[in-house]
Design an enzyme around this catalytic site. Sequence first.
Site, short mmCIF file in Angstrom:
data_model
loop_
_atom_site.label_atom_id
_atom_site.label_comp_id
_atom_site.label_asym_id
_atom_site.label_seq_id
_atom_site.Cartn_x
_atom_site.Cartn_y
_atom_site.Cartn_z
N LYS A 88 0.88 -1.18 0.00
CA LYS A 88 0.00 0.00 0.00
C LYS A 88 0.91 1.22 0.00
O LYS A 88 2.03 1.16 0.51
CB LYS A 88 -0.84 0.04 1.29
CG LYS A 88 -1.90 -1.05 1.38
CD LYS A 88 -3.23 -0.54 0.84
CE LYS A 88 -4.31 -1.60 0.91
NZ LYS A 88 -4.74 -1.86 2.29
N HIS B 100 1.92 7.02 2.53
CA HIS B 100 1.44 8.35 2.16
C HIS B 100 1.57 9.35 3.30
O HIS B 100 2.02 9.03 4.39
CB HIS B 100 0.00 8.27 1.65
CG HIS B 100 -0.96 7.70 2.65
ND1 HIS B 100 -1.51 8.44 3.66
CD2 HIS B 100 -1.47 6.45 2.78
CE1 HIS B 100 -2.31 7.67 4.38
NE2 HIS B 100 -2.29 6.45 3.86
N HIS C 14 0.89 8.79 6.90
CA HIS C 14 1.80 8.02 7.76
C HIS C 14 2.86 8.88 8.42
O HIS C 14 3.65 8.39 9.22
CB HIS C 14 2.53 6.94 6.95
CG HIS C 14 1.63 5.84 6.50
ND1 HIS C 14 1.32 5.65 5.17
CD2 HIS C 14 0.96 4.89 7.18
CE1 HIS C 14 0.50 4.61 5.06
NE2 HIS C 14 0.26 4.14 6.27
N1 ARG Z 1 -0.47 -1.25 10.02
C1 ARG Z 1 -1.44 -0.51 10.75
C2 ARG Z 1 -2.07 0.56 9.90
O1 ARG Z 1 -1.47 0.98 8.93
C3 ARG Z 1 -0.88 0.15 11.96
C4 ARG Z 1 -0.29 -0.77 12.97
C5 ARG Z 1 -0.30 -0.18 14.33
N2 ARG Z 1 0.33 -1.00 15.30
C6 ARG Z 1 -0.22 -2.03 15.95
N3 ARG Z 1 0.50 -2.70 16.80
N4 ARG Z 1 -1.49 -2.35 15.77
O2 ARG Z 1 -3.16 0.99 10.21
#
Ligand code: ARG
Length: 566
Positions: A127, A130, A133
Amino acid sequence: MINFKEKVIELIEKEVDSLSHDEISSLIEIPPSYDMGDYAFPVFRLSKAFRKAPNLIAEELATKFANNENFEKIVNNGPYVNFFINKSKLVETVIDGVISEGGNYGSSKIGEGKTVIVEFSSPNIAKPFHIGHIRTTVIGNALYKIYKYLGFNTIAINHLGDYGTQFGMLISAYKKWGDREVIEADPINELLKLYVRFNAEAEEKVELRDEARYWFKELENGNKEAYELWEWIREISLQEFDKVYKMLNIEFDSFAGESFYSDKMPRVIDELNEKGLMKESDGAYLVDLEEYGMPPALIQKRDGSTLYTTRDIAAAFYRKENYDFYKNIYVVGSQQNLHFKQWFKVIELMGHDWAKDCIHIPFGMVSLEDGTLSTRKGRVVSLEDVLNKAVETTLTIMEERNPDLENKEEVAKQVGIGAVVFQELFNQRIKDYVFSWDRTLSFDGETGPYVQYTHARANSLLERGNFNLEDKVNYDLLLSEDEINVVRMVYDFPNIVLDAMEKNEPFFITRQVVEIAKGFNKFYNSSQIIVDDEETKKARLMLTYIVKNTIKIGLGLLGIEAPNKM
Ligand code: ARG
């Protein structure tokens, strides 16, 4: 450095038996303006012990305290005892402190022997990385640096979103329409196209959903073809993310993402079962949280596959066992508040008291001036593009401002990227904010370039004035209002760093460096620094040095460079 507040406490402790050190400490106030003193102690709590009216108690104490070398004045103001720091002592202790600590000014050992995990950035592979983030990435990196500076054993973890049913979709989509070469030429965009196409076609052909589920199951079961495709997708995505991390100068100690926990979930599920916390519902398994006013935490789907939450729980167990953390921090947007509350609760219900050491640090949303960002609308602005644009624009500005500057490209990178990071860290993290190019890249006002420019100006003054750190300085030459104002802010800096750690708010540091820069520029604009009188010049250069040093450290803690020339 002299801890003036501690000196106040010592004085009071000697005369007052009825209050403990900590009680006195929490009673001490900072008056609203310096002409009322640096510290004020309200005496109301002493009425009983002293059997006098508060005003009289304050007067009595102030008289007893008079003639103290650390304070130029201790007087009562109604029921308060007001303490005025001896300014020349203040200047002396700050200068000595900054000189002896140098590039470590404000650091400490309070974290020694304690491990703090800061999990941040954590994008989803395949993905786009962007602008949305940027917040977790930049706030997390600053927190990481702040904890480290205070002596904690700090671990930066990137919990990559590299697992889940969407990889079943990607694998199916790739097998139908994918072309390796096309994807490798532009990985993220091409993978995104596959994903979008798959979803669009699945609207009509529902059986595609089953196919995706099948491939995810295969991935979980270790099917070679599925695994190799997934591994390749992860690899090419990481290469893309890495470009951004390099630009931001960010490093991680671990990229153990969601997939890393795929074989670590059964034990969580077993423990939940053993402790009678699992509830079956329609073939799926969940932990009921109704009693706590939350929807249930879904642990296992009907087809046996696990979920985001399950992986988070498994990851927390893994971290506790492998790092024995003192704090396990998650820098993740406030949209996920409920998610974290739910699974922290699950761990608590399992009877693990370290659940309280798992801390979610949420933040608000960033949007662009011309609207919000949303993957579904296809309007994503990549973080790499934003950073590149910041660098290019800065380069144009530099060409105008300082055409002869050496390493213009390098400096433009430091300033352009620093500007973006600075704006990110300028406000309380929970506030939403609108990203504005004009504000970010301006050299005036409360911006990164302004602070960096002040640092470079200080540096050039030190060079021009042949500043020598060993020169003895007459502290009494730095007692003007503008000078003391700057000295005070440098004095406060170590406490600001502590506050930033305690509240997990890097913006305290951002604000302090801006204030120091403003204070210094006010001084610079009203007094010449390189003057004929050697003694005055040396003193003013010393002030310039402590400013430069503190700004550099502050920016460094935020993940921003401080070029010497710009
Ligand atoms: N990958 C997730 C996202 O982009 C965020 C992860 C956050 N960390 C976690 N331990 N859940 O939304």
